[in-house]
Design a protein around this motif. Structure first.
Motif, PDB file in Angstrom:
ATOM      1  N   ALA A 645      -3.021  19.521   7.598  1.00 39.63           N
ATOM      2  CA  ALA A 645      -2.502  18.794   6.156  1.00 39.63           C
ATOM      3  C   ALA A 645      -1.859  17.535   6.377  1.00 39.63           C
ATOM      4  CB  ALA A 645      -1.356  19.970   5.499  1.00 39.63           C
ATOM      5  N   ASP A 646      -1.347  17.677   7.604  1.00 31.71           N
ATOM      6  CA  ASP A 646      -0.555  16.299   7.654  1.00 31.71           C
ATOM      7  C   ASP A 646      -1.382  14.979   8.181  1.00 31.71           C
ATOM      8  OD1 ASP A 646       1.788  17.653   7.803  1.00 31.71           O
ATOM      9  OD2 ASP A 646       1.971  18.116   9.957  1.00 31.71           O
ATOM     10  N   ALA A 647      -2.703  15.296   8.352  1.00 31.26           N
ATOM     11  CA  ALA A 647      -3.479  14.126   8.704  1.00 31.26           C
ATOM     12  C   ALA A 647      -3.635  13.331   7.627  1.00 31.26           C
ATOM     13  CB  ALA A 647      -4.620  14.589   9.490  1.00 31.26           C
ATOM     14  N   PRO A 648      -3.475  11.757   8.009  1.00 26.07           N
ATOM     15  CA  PRO A 648      -3.494  10.754   6.594  1.00 26.07           C
ATOM     16  C   PRO A 648      -5.142  10.531   6.368  1.00 26.07           C
ATOM     17  CG  PRO A 648      -2.708   9.806   8.712  1.00 26.07           C
ATOM     18  CD  PRO A 648      -2.815  11.218   9.030  1.00 26.07           C
ATOM     19  N   VAL A 667      -6.355   3.522  10.712  1.00 25.97           N
ATOM     20  CA  VAL A 667      -7.179   4.753  11.212  1.00 25.97           C
ATOM     21  C   VAL A 667      -6.365   5.093  12.364  1.00 25.97           C
ATOM     22  CG1 VAL A 667      -9.439   4.265  10.370  1.00 25.97           C
ATOM     23  CG2 VAL A 667      -8.634   3.490  12.726  1.00 25.97           C
ATOM     24  N   GLY A 668      -6.206   6.395  12.647  1.00 26.46           N
ATOM     25  CA  GLY A 668      -5.689   6.725  13.992  1.00 26.46           C
ATOM     26  C   GLY A 668      -3.837   6.546  13.709  1.00 26.46           C
ATOM     27  N   HIS A 669      -3.296   6.145  14.746  1.00 29.63           N
ATOM     28  CA  HIS A 669      -1.809   6.090  14.868  1.00 29.63           C
ATOM     29  C   HIS A 669      -1.540   4.963  13.970  1.00 29.63           C
ATOM     30  CE1 HIS A 669      -3.489   2.602  17.498  1.00 29.63           C
ATOM     31  NE2 HIS A 669      -2.431   1.898  17.417  1.00 29.63           N
ATOM     32  N   ARG A 670      -2.452   3.963  13.588  1.00 29.07           N
ATOM     33  CA  ARG A 670      -2.040   3.014  12.352  1.00 29.07           C
ATOM     34  C   ARG A 670      -1.857   3.919  11.021  1.00 29.07           C
ATOM     35  NH1 ARG A 670      -6.808  -1.608  13.234  1.00 29.07           N
ATOM     36  NH2 ARG A 670      -6.380  -2.143  15.370  1.00 29.07           N
ATOM     37  N   ALA A 671      -2.636   4.932  10.779  1.00 27.61           N
ATOM     38  CA  ALA A 671      -2.536   5.508   9.557  1.00 27.61           C
ATOM     39  C   ALA A 671      -1.276   6.341   9.426  1.00 27.61           C
ATOM     40  CB  ALA A 671      -3.879   6.450   9.218  1.00 27.61           C
ATOM     41  N   TRP A 672      -1.234   6.949  10.681  1.00 32.38           N
ATOM     42  CA  TRP A 672       0.342   7.681  10.735  1.00 32.38           C
ATOM     43  C   TRP A 672       1.503   6.984  10.684  1.00 32.38           C
ATOM     44  CZ3 TRP A 672       0.804  13.121  11.402  1.00 32.38           C
ATOM     45  CH2 TRP A 672      -0.519  13.770  11.685  1.00 32.38           C
ATOM     46  N   ARG A 674       1.786   4.237   8.768  1.00 35.84           N
ATOM     47  CA  ARG A 674       1.497   3.859   7.352  1.00 35.84           C
ATOM     48  C   ARG A 674       2.013   4.783   6.483  1.00 35.84           C
ATOM     49  NH1 ARG A 674      -3.851   2.669   3.682  1.00 35.84           N
ATOM     50  NH2 ARG A 674      -2.920   0.976   2.169  1.00 35.84           N
ATOM     51  N   ALA A 675       1.643   5.850   6.885  1.00 33.64           N
ATOM     52  CA  ALA A 675       1.869   7.092   6.008  1.00 33.64           C
ATOM     53  C   ALA A 675       3.246   7.419   6.354  1.00 33.64           C
ATOM     54  CB  ALA A 675       1.167   8.331   6.234  1.00 33.64           C
ATOM     55  N   GLY A 676       3.995   7.292   7.405  1.00 28.56           N
ATOM     56  CA  GLY A 676       5.419   7.376   7.587  1.00 28.56           C
ATOM     57  C   GLY A 676       5.433   8.854   7.918  1.00 28.56           C
ATOM     58  N   ARG A 740      -1.697  -5.840   7.057  1.00 26.85           N
ATOM     59  CA  ARG A 740      -1.520  -5.460   8.631  1.00 26.85           C
ATOM     60  C   ARG A 740      -1.257  -4.050   8.700  1.00 26.85           C
ATOM     61  NH1 ARG A 740      -3.099  -9.761  12.482  1.00 26.85           N
ATOM     62  NH2 ARG A 740      -2.440 -11.781  11.750  1.00 26.85           N
ATOM     63  N   PRO A 741      -1.759  -3.475   9.953  1.00 27.87           N
ATOM     64  CA  PRO A 741      -0.997  -2.098  10.114  1.00 27.87           C
ATOM     65  C   PRO A 741       0.507  -2.206  10.603  1.00 27.87           C
ATOM     66  CG  PRO A 741      -3.138  -2.506  11.211  1.00 27.87           C
ATOM     67  CD  PRO A 741      -2.722  -3.862  10.823  1.00 27.87           C
ATOM     68  N   VAL A 742       0.973  -1.265  10.339  1.00 28.42           N
ATOM     69  CA  VAL A 742       2.535  -1.265  10.785  1.00 28.42           C
ATOM     70  C   VAL A 742       2.721  -1.960  12.199  1.00 28.42           C
ATOM     71  CG1 VAL A 742       4.718   0.230  11.223  1.00 28.42           C
ATOM     72  CG2 VAL A 742       3.348   0.640   9.291  1.00 28.42           C
ATOM     73  N   ARG A 743       2.002  -1.466  13.165  1.00 31.11           N
ATOM     74  CA  ARG A 743       1.822  -1.989  14.322  1.00 31.11           C
ATOM     75  C   ARG A 743       0.465  -1.462  15.114  1.00 31.11           C
ATOM     76  NH1 ARG A 743       6.148   1.310  15.248  1.00 31.11           N
ATOM     77  NH2 ARG A 743       5.992   3.307  16.383  1.00 31.11           N
TER      78      ARG A 743
END
Length: 813
Positions: A645-648, A667-672, A674-676, A740-743
């Motif tokens: 349920a947590d996966a963005p 995608v991946g850590h970028r998505a996490w 971004r979703a905070g 851009r991605p957050v990082r």
């Protein structure tokens, strides 16, 4: 090597019909030869987990590597290159010219059914790992194949799905690993089944640009098997070779299209020229190389080292490594301990000569030192296993295994042979073949209600001691070749066996055109009572000095042709872990999966180790890590969430045939980020058996646009033993004029140091880490101004932050 002029002369010697004949396979795994120019056939084989060769034959074993996700966890290009060399040696041993590996698709969503065959969630890490494997394979004169071009990242409706993604998303995320493969000199690229932005990949414009044009790829674009569906569009596009053969939409239809002016002959000539260039590279203008069979010890040593190096220590409360001198009894718990998943399901499967199970590896390490007790725990609810040599005998000879027969339409025997398995995917079919039959004398381990099954399509029957227990006609409901030819559905029936007396099992499958010939016969004993099995496992754990629980996925969860429906382990495994951990604080949980799973008990156990699908040396490599002979060297190539349920990003099911990559770059850590949201374990995470202090970082403060740079990190091993650390650099661009991605991940370097010693990691950050694709200019652009740099142990664990300023804007085509 033949130059282009020589290749042109060879093309000029061929008639149109000869040229077109070369562009479709001669068989399932061979290209066509041509005596007029001294060209022999080239042999291809699946390759991500090992080189199977031309036949699905359990009598011809192969070295079985850890899964690609385990290789992605290595963060060690040198070791990956060694593994590429092993694949090449296996290819030569089996008479194979081209290995269909690596898979460069991404872990876009944790539900991807083929997660295990892909390296990571990140385009940079995937590209670097894939390039290393390509170098290792091709250095020995065997062709590597970058697949599946492109955006073939999930399995649901994979033959027809139309992936919709922006040009920028494709360029920066999904095409990037393939660009790295071309830079590494890959000799083949495989076009996937899917469509991208409305055009099927075998006829798609992306084969021309950027692949062959901008990137300068001079090799062969081969279709995925049976992905070619039309004649003219792929012929005018940049597809070069249709597999398998000899039937395909090309052949006579393509000859007519050329003569009618619908396809220029120059396009055919270019395809043939590329095919001949490949033939020259793999030595197909000369007799096939022969390689003597050497001792299997050397590859086994490499595979054992890889299994340990790719294992990821997710958490550890001082439990690992275990000291054998302090152990009197060790409880090894879980069905996977005795029967691990060493590889994922589907077309990449191979037959290893032997498998070291976790239970066997632990017993070997503790032999003469400690007692090892195994408790399998509750049943997993996994599919029943095919008949095998452990439980079955050939009813004709009595030898361990099964009897395979092929019958004509009147039931007369046309062909018979002894085999080792009830899973026969490519039985030989002599003229007049009508029915495939597999029979065996099964020795039941215990009485009770057994489950028997037969897999395939068409009319099938199953008898036990002459009594028909299953009969029916089972139509094919999919065109997916992985289902039709590799993993057909198994239909089951329950039979009460009142004793351990052997029973005669006979399964027959009538052959139907277009439905393949794969035939599978399975048998499973009655499941033990779940509550009793759980209680026995708890009792074993309570009385032990340490408990090692091995949990994992099943064939239901991770296989080609199907995406996952959730991330739960299932089969009472969560309850098993919790119950064991409650009675033994020295509980180590080993996770045997190819991709992410939910671990709701992760904070309740003494140590948590991810072993992936670890290949044939699974137990040996695991024991090395558990008892401290080797450090767990892996780092996560994919972010693992606490729950599905947590996966963005989770969507794999197309809507009206379309699958929108609406998340874009994220995608991946970028998505996490971004979703905070905070995952259970970040991309890049992994512990060792020592500790590190990051003492100083040296990075440039200014760089020219389009320039690479190096970040130097001085760190000290502050623990009591030697170890390895993976230093990671991440990049951010606050205030960017574009999204851009957050990082995002910029690069890494791995270092080793003895206890107490200092070492410097030099992380090369390529120029591509700062650039973005400008859709307006259709070019790469590097924004001027400040970028943040972060150095740390994972995407969520920065240890240092600084800045670098790009002096001026740069645009490159």
């Amino acid at each position: 090597m033949k130059d282009d002029r020589t290749l042109d002369r060879l093309v000029g010697k061929l008639t149109l019909e000869q040229k077109v004949r070369l562009l479709t396979g001669a068989t399932t795994w061979r290209t066509a030869g041509e005596a007029d120019i001294g060209l022999r056939e080239m042999v291809m084989s699946d390759g991500p987990a090992g080189v199977r060769g031309e036949a699905w034959d359990e009598r011809r074993p192969s070295a079985l590597l850890p899964s690609a996700s385990a290789l992605g966890a290595l963060w060690d290009e040198g070791l990956v290159e060694e593994l590429g060399g092993l694949l090449a040696a296996e290819a030569v041993r089996k008479g194979v010219d081209v290995v269909l590996a690596p898979t460069l698709n991404l872990h876009r969503t944790p539900l991807g059914g083929r997660h295990f065959e892909c390296f990571s969630e990140d385009p940079e890490l995937t590209g670097r790992t894939g390039a290393a494997l390509i170098r290792g394979i091709q250095a020995r004169g065997v062709g590597a194949t970058a697949k599946h071009y492109v955006a073939n990242d999930s399995e649901t409706d994979r033959l027809t799905v139309d992936v919709r993604a922006s040009d920028r998303t494709l360029r920066e995320v999904y095409l990037a690993p393939f660009e790295a493969a071309v830079e590494a000199g890959v000799w083949l690229v495989m076009a996937g089944y899917n469509a991208v932005n409305g055009v099927t990949m075998t006829a798609g414009p992306l084969l021309r640009e950027p692949l062959k044009g901008e990137w300068g790829f001079d090799g062969v674009v081969v279709s995925d098997w049976a992905a070619l569906r039309s004649t003219e569009e792929p012929a005018r596009a940049a597809l070069d070779l249709a597999m398998p053969g000899p039937q395909s939409p090309w052949g006579a239809s393509l000859v007519r299209a050329v003569k009618d002016g619908l396809v220029p002959e120059e396009a055919v000539d270019d395809k043939v020229r590329r095919l001949l260039r490949l033939a020259d590279r793999v030595g197909a203008f000369a007799p096939r190389r022969r390689m003597s069979v050497k001792s299997s010890r050397e590859p086994r040593t490499l595979l054992r080292r890889t299994a340990a190096a790719g294992s990821v220590l997710l958490s550890n409360s001082g439990v690992l490594p275990l000291d054998p001198a302090k152990l009197a009894t060790v409880a090894v718990i879980g069905a996977h301990a005795a029967a691990p998943r060493t590889q994922g399901g589907g077309s990449a499967g191979v037959f290893p000569s032997e498998v070291v199970t976790p239970l066997a590896g632990i017993r070997a390490r503790l032999r003469g030192r400690a007692r090892v007790v195994h408790a399998p725990g509750p049943p997993l609810g996994a599919p029943p296993d095919p008949l095998d040599t452990d439980r079955c005998g050939n009813p004709r000879s009595g030898a361990p295994g099964v009897l395979l027969r092929v019958l004509d339409d009147e039931g007369r025997e046309l062909y018979a042979e002894h085999r080792f398995s009830g899973r026969q995917l490519e039985p030989d079919l002599p003229p007049g073949a009508h029915t495939v039959e597999i029979s065996a004398r099964l020795r039941p381990q215990r009485a009770g209600e057994w489950s028997f099954g037969v897999g395939g399509f068409g009319r099938m029957t199953l008898t036990v001691d002459g009594r028909t227990v299953l009969e029916g006609t089972f139509p094919r409901e999919t065109d997916d070749p992985a289902v039709v030819h590799v993993n057909p559905p198994v239909h089951t029936a329950r039979v009460a066996l009142t004793s351990k007396r052997p029973v005669h099992v006979v399964a027959r499958r009538e052959l139907v055109p277009g439905c393949g010939r794969a035939t599978i016969v399975t048998a499973a004993p009655p499941d033990p009572d779940a509550a009793s099995a759980l209680a026995a496992a708890v009792e074993a754990a309570r009385d032990a000095d340490a408990a090692i629980v091995v949990v994992g996925t099943t064939e239901h969860d991770e296989t080609e042709g199907y995406d996952r429906t959730g991330l739960s382990l299932g089969g009472h495994q969560d309850a098993l872990v919790r119950a064991v951990a409650a009675v033994n604080p020295r509980t180590v949980v080993v996770v045997n999966s190819g991709g992410p799973v939910e671990m709701p008990w992760r904070d309740e156990v003494g140590a948590l180790l991810l072993a992936w699908f670890p290949g044939q040396e699974a137990g040996a490599g695991l024991a090395d890590v558990l008892f401290g002979l080797a450090e767990p060297g892996g780092r996560l190539p994919t972010t693992w969430g606490a729950s599905f349920a947590d996966a963005p990003v989770t969507r794999t099911r197309p809507v009206a045939g379309r699958l929108d990559y609406a998340e874009g770059l994220h995608v991946g850590h970028r998505a996490w980020l971004r979703a905070g949201r905070e995952p259970a374990f970040w991309f890049g995470h992994g512990l060792g058996y020592t500790t590190w202090e990051y003492e100083a970082v040296e990075a440039p403060t200014e760089i020219a646009a389009g320039a690479a740079f190096t970040v130097r990190v001085r760190l000290r091993n502050t623990g009591a033993r030697a170890g390895r650390e993976v230093v990671q650099v991440y990049v951010a661009r606050p205030g960017s004029a574009v999204e851009r991605p957050v990082r995002w991940f910029g690069g890494y370097a791995a270092v080793r140091a003895e206890a107490g010693r200092e070492v410097t990691a030099e992380v090369a950050v390529p120029a591509r880490a700062l650039r973005h694709w400008s859709e307006e200019e259709r070019a790469w652009s590097t924004e001027p101004g400040p970028y943040r740099l972060m150095v740390g142990r994972s995407a969520g664990d920065p240890r240092w932050e600084g800045a670098v300023t790009v002096e001026r804007r740069a645009v490159t085509g």
